[in-house]
Design a protein around this motif. Structure first.
Motif, PDB file in Angstrom:
ATOM      1  N   ASP A  78       0.828  -1.198   0.000  1.00  0.00           N
ATOM      2  CA  ASP A  78       0.000   0.000   0.000  1.00  0.00           C
ATOM      3  C   ASP A  78       0.867   1.255   0.000  1.00  0.00           C
ATOM      4  O   ASP A  78       0.648   2.201  -0.763  1.00  0.00           O
ATOM      5  CB  ASP A  78      -0.905  -0.012   1.244  1.00  0.00           C
ATOM      6  CG  ASP A  78      -1.944   1.094   1.208  1.00  0.00           C
ATOM      7  OD1 ASP A  78      -1.881   2.004   2.034  1.00  0.00           O
ATOM      8  OD2 ASP A  78      -2.812   1.051   0.315  1.00  0.00           O
ATOM      9  N   ALA A  79       1.878   1.253   0.864  1.00  0.00           N
ATOM     10  CA  ALA A  79       2.783   2.398   0.930  1.00  0.00           C
ATOM     11  C   ALA A  79       3.499   2.580  -0.400  1.00  0.00           C
ATOM     12  O   ALA A  79       3.617   3.699  -0.908  1.00  0.00           O
ATOM     13  CB  ALA A  79       3.804   2.204   2.052  1.00  0.00           C
ATOM     14  N   ALA A  80       3.946   1.484  -0.993  1.00  0.00           N
ATOM     15  CA  ALA A  80       4.673   1.583  -2.258  1.00  0.00           C
ATOM     16  C   ALA A  80       3.785   2.180  -3.347  1.00  0.00           C
ATOM     17  O   ALA A  80       4.218   3.035  -4.119  1.00  0.00           O
ATOM     18  CB  ALA A  80       5.168   0.197  -2.683  1.00  0.00           C
ATOM     19  N   GLN A  81       2.524   1.742  -3.389  1.00  0.00           N
ATOM     20  CA  GLN A  81       1.603   2.298  -4.384  1.00  0.00           C
ATOM     21  C   GLN A  81       1.330   3.767  -4.110  1.00  0.00           C
ATOM     22  O   GLN A  81       1.353   4.600  -5.017  1.00  0.00           O
ATOM     23  CB  GLN A  81       0.269   1.548  -4.356  1.00  0.00           C
ATOM     24  CG  GLN A  81       0.312   0.233  -5.076  1.00  0.00           C
ATOM     25  CD  GLN A  81      -1.010  -0.497  -4.973  1.00  0.00           C
ATOM     26  OE1 GLN A  81      -1.662  -0.492  -3.929  1.00  0.00           O
ATOM     27  NE2 GLN A  81      -1.411  -1.126  -6.051  1.00  0.00           N
ATOM     28  N   GLY A  82       1.070   4.075  -2.820  1.00  0.00           N
ATOM     29  CA  GLY A  82       0.714   5.447  -2.459  1.00  0.00           C
ATOM     30  C   GLY A  82       1.836   6.435  -2.713  1.00  0.00           C
ATOM     31  O   GLY A  82       1.595   7.621  -2.922  1.00  0.00           O
ATOM     32  N   MET A  83       3.062   5.933  -2.700  1.00  0.00           N
ATOM     33  CA  MET A  83       4.190   6.835  -2.920  1.00  0.00           C
ATOM     34  C   MET A  83       4.419   7.083  -4.396  1.00  0.00           C
ATOM     35  O   MET A  83       5.248   7.894  -4.768  1.00  0.00           O
ATOM     36  CB  MET A  83       5.453   6.226  -2.331  1.00  0.00           C
ATOM     37  CG  MET A  83       5.425   6.169  -0.838  1.00  0.00           C
ATOM     38  SD  MET A  83       6.647   5.020  -0.245  1.00  0.00           S
ATOM     39  CE  MET A  83       8.082   5.993  -0.483  1.00  0.00           C
ATOM     40  N   MET A  90       4.952   4.416  -6.945  1.00  0.00           N
ATOM     41  CA  MET A  90       5.743   3.467  -7.723  1.00  0.00           C
ATOM     42  C   MET A  90       4.858   2.860  -8.791  1.00  0.00           C
ATOM     43  O   MET A  90       3.698   2.559  -8.543  1.00  0.00           O
ATOM     44  CB  MET A  90       6.256   2.342  -6.817  1.00  0.00           C
ATOM     45  CG  MET A  90       7.397   2.717  -5.925  1.00  0.00           C
ATOM     46  SD  MET A  90       8.162   1.207  -5.294  1.00  0.00           S
ATOM     47  CE  MET A  90       9.091   1.871  -3.948  1.00  0.00           C
TER      48      MET A  90
END
Lengths: 306, 377
Positions: free
Chosen positions: B279-284, B286
């Motif tokens: 989730d964090a990776a998508q939200g940032m 990537m």
């Protein structure tokens, strides 16, 4: 800065967000508060298109968010979540550097920026740079989550119950640190929480939601003292007023009256002062080059609310 | 296993089971030698070792495990001394005399293995004792073999006769095992990732692979016979030797069997990723491929690696079957030995497979642990 107009999100039969409209001004912390399941996290995630809206318009910086490329949009917005989502296989330094890396900044600039971010959240880069997330405490991890979100210097920050998983003592510490950071940086922040005290302490304005709708948006003072309906009133109960006191420093209510009795630190909040007065029975405390009194505090608070 | 039972078995098998057979030639049955004959004076060392193990099992104490290990080591030591001692006794006569080890010897080895696998050493820094000992033992055996001390043993005789074939078969076995595992990995890792990304496909991918796993190998060879011999009719394939028998069905079957462990572990590795991290990776911001390359793959890799290790170990054993269809490999010795009723020829195929499996499994496990630690710590 962030504008919602008639935004709706449906999941088949279920309406998570029902025709909501609001705007967040540049540089303000807008708290999205509400009970579980009211749609606050969904609302937040509509902004960076982690959830796609069913109807209505969302604009940031004056532009419809659909006109941005999805990835470009997300890289321009800081995103902090409750479980931090730190990458376990990367060191703290690399974690913080992720978005600048994606944006292809050059190495020197990335490293300098990452060190600056660590300092901003109060951590010594010499100690923390090479640590892995598995070595961090909850409070440390969350600070690094915030540092990571701020690394590319986005003007907008989305925070989803960021301090929820931390113990109460550290939570207060983190909240105070965050206020300090915000005073320096003036980001536009959408901050989701279910914690009333946190909302009152941090928010410039609070947007209270229930079952997908916005019930009231106002400053903490107005929403506590002038609730629009019973739901809002019961949400903040009586303690809301006490927590409002935590927003003010003792120096805000100082009178030019000398007093040589009990003192209180000028860093304390009015809530701390009231707590001491109640427990010691003193009606006046010396501080901030003068003193504060019980009556004075009451007058100031009522005066605020007119 | 209960140590008293192990020790008792050790003593009884030493007393009553035969350790070796002296034969005048390859085929004739020979004269049985019991432990007293084979080990000579060293039989008392062997018996004493088991008696000590039995005695130690009655005590409680911090040093108990360590002493049991040290005493246990005396078992293979006495066997080794016997191996060294016995040929000197001059029992050998006939055209092509040889010493063949039998059940008593192998039982002692089995009991030793059961004993040490049940020992838990109290201190981490003592754990070098067993591997160090085994290494010295292996080195010693190797030296003995090289300098001709083992030349009277039937296993050695088989090896010496078949030496060039041995290395050819060893090479084929290695190529077959590694080749099919690599081929399987190239197919199964993407399949496992696909099953992770689209849960609707998970059943449609994993179920056929599971079914393949249950097909008995001989049946699979039978199924492959017609398609592969048809394929072998086409020019390019004929040139590289594809046909219904030979290396091709073995290679195809081994690859098919290796698909499941690798795919299943790949799926498990990706599914073990914390949703918050993705989730964090998508939200940032990537992209999908950045998430795969920078986040999902490095984190899932240790588990994928485990799947490859499991598949390789499974394939090394499974490659024995290539010998059945003329595909070469150490299995050729096994089936030839079965056909000629020569136990030692069978062992010439089996023992190297066991040793290689243990070494590969142990070695890869160490690499796995090192990699996993470098990721998370």
């Amino acid at each position: 800065m962030i504008r919602f107009e008639g935004v709706t999100k449906n999941y088949n039969e279920f309406t998570a967000v029902n025709d909501i409209s609001f705007h967040a001004e540049k540089g303000e912390i807008l708290i999205i508060l509400g009970p579980s399941g009211c749609g606050k996290s969904t609302t937040l995630r509509l902004v960076n298109r982690m959830v796609e809206r069913t109807g209505g318009n969302i604009q940031i910086r004056g532009r419809d968010i659909d006109t941005y490329d999805q990835v470009e949009l997300r890289r321009s917005i800081g995103y902090v979540i409750q479980s931090t989502g730190l990458f376990p296989h990367m060191t703290v330094g690399k974690n913080i550097s992720v978005v600048p890396n994606l944006l292809k900044w050059d190495e020197e600039r990335i490293k300098d920026r990452a060190i600056e971010m660590l300092q901003l959240v109060g951590l010594d880069h010499n100690v923390y740079w090479n640590k892995k997330p598995s070595e961090l405490s909850g409070g440390e991890a969350q600070r690094i989550g915030v540092a990571r979100a701020l690394a590319s210097d986005p003007d907008i920050l989305l925070m989803d119950e960021p301090f929820g998983a931390v113990d109460p003592i550290n939570r207060l510490r983190l909240q105070r640190e965050f206020m300090r950071i915000q005073q320096k940086l003036h980001k536009t922040v959408l901050f989701v929480t279910h914690d009333v005290d946190e909302a009152i302490l941090l928010g410039d304005r609070i947007c209270l939601m229930d079952q997908g709708r916005i019930v009231q948006i106002d400053t903490p003072e107005k929403i506590v003292m002038n609730p629009l309906n019973e739901f809002v009133e019961s949400f903040f109960k009586g303690e809301g007023a006490l927590t409002l006191l935590s927003r003010r420093s003792v120096c805000d209510a100082v009178e030019k009256v000398e007093f040589s009795g009990k003192t209180i630190s000028p860093d304390a909040s009015l809530k701390d002062a009231v707590g001491i007065m109640l427990s010691t029975g003193e009606e006046r405390l010396s501080t901030c080059g003068g003193s504060i009194s019980w009556d004075g505090i009451l007058r100031m608070m009522r005066g605020d609310l007119k | 296993m209960n140590r008293k039972i192990l020790a008792l078995s050790g003593i009884l098998s030493a007393l009553f089971l035969n350790m070796a057979e002296t034969k005048p030639n390859r085929i004739a049955s020979g004269i049985d030698q019991d432990s007293f004959d084979f080990l000579g004076p060293w039989v008392y060392l062997l018996l004493a070792a088991w008696v000590m193990v039995m005695t130690l099992s009655f005590y409680k104490g911090k040093q108990k495990e360590t002493f049991t290990l040290i005493t246990g080591i005396l078992v293979p030591i006495s066997l080794l001394l016997g191996v060294f001692y016995f040929p000197g006794k001059g029992y050998l006569s006939g055209a092509s005399p040889r010493i063949s080890l039998s059940i008593g010897f192998y039982t002692q080895l089995l009991l030793f293995y059961l004993l040490v696998s049940g020992i838990e050493l109290p201190k981490r820094n003592l754990r070098w004792i067993l591997p160090a000992f085994l290494f010295v033992l292996a080195a010693g055996l190797f030296l003995m073999a090289m300098t001709g001390y083992l030349k009277n043993y039937s296993l050695m005789k088989e090896y010496l006769v078949k030496r060039s074939q041995f290395f050819t078969h060893l090479g084929t076995h290695a190529v077959l095992s590694i080749g099919s595992t690599v081929s399987a990995a190239l197919m199964a890792i993407p399949l496992g990732y696909l099953a992770y990304r689209r849960s609707s496909l998970e059943g449609r991918i994993m179920v056929p692979l599971s079914i393949i796993e249950t097909i008995p190998s001989l049946s699979l060879f039978g199924l492959l016979l017609v398609p592969l011999s048809t394929l072998g009719g086409i020019g390019l394939f004929r040139a590289i030797g594809v046909s219904g028998i030979g290396w091709a069905p073995a290679y195809v079957a081994l690859t098919l069997y290796a698909l499941l462990p690798i795919a299943r572990n790949t799926l498990a590795g990706f599914e073990a990723l914390e949703p918050a991290v993705i989730d964090a990776a998508q939200g940032m911001g990537m992209t999908r491929s950045e998430i795969l390359r920078r986040v999902e793959l490095p984190l899932a890799l240790p588990v994928v690696f485990t799947g490859i290790r499991i598949a390789l170990v499974q394939t090394i054993g499974g490659a024995v079957l290539a010998g059945l269809v003329g595909g070469g490999g150490l299995g050729s010795f096994v089936f030839l030995g079965l056909a000629e009723a020569s136990q030692d020829l069978v062992l010439l195929g089996v023992i190297p497979i066991v040793v290689i499996t243990v070494l590969v499994d142990g070695g890869l496990k160490i690499l796995e642990d090192m990699y996993r630690r470098s990721v998370y710590d």
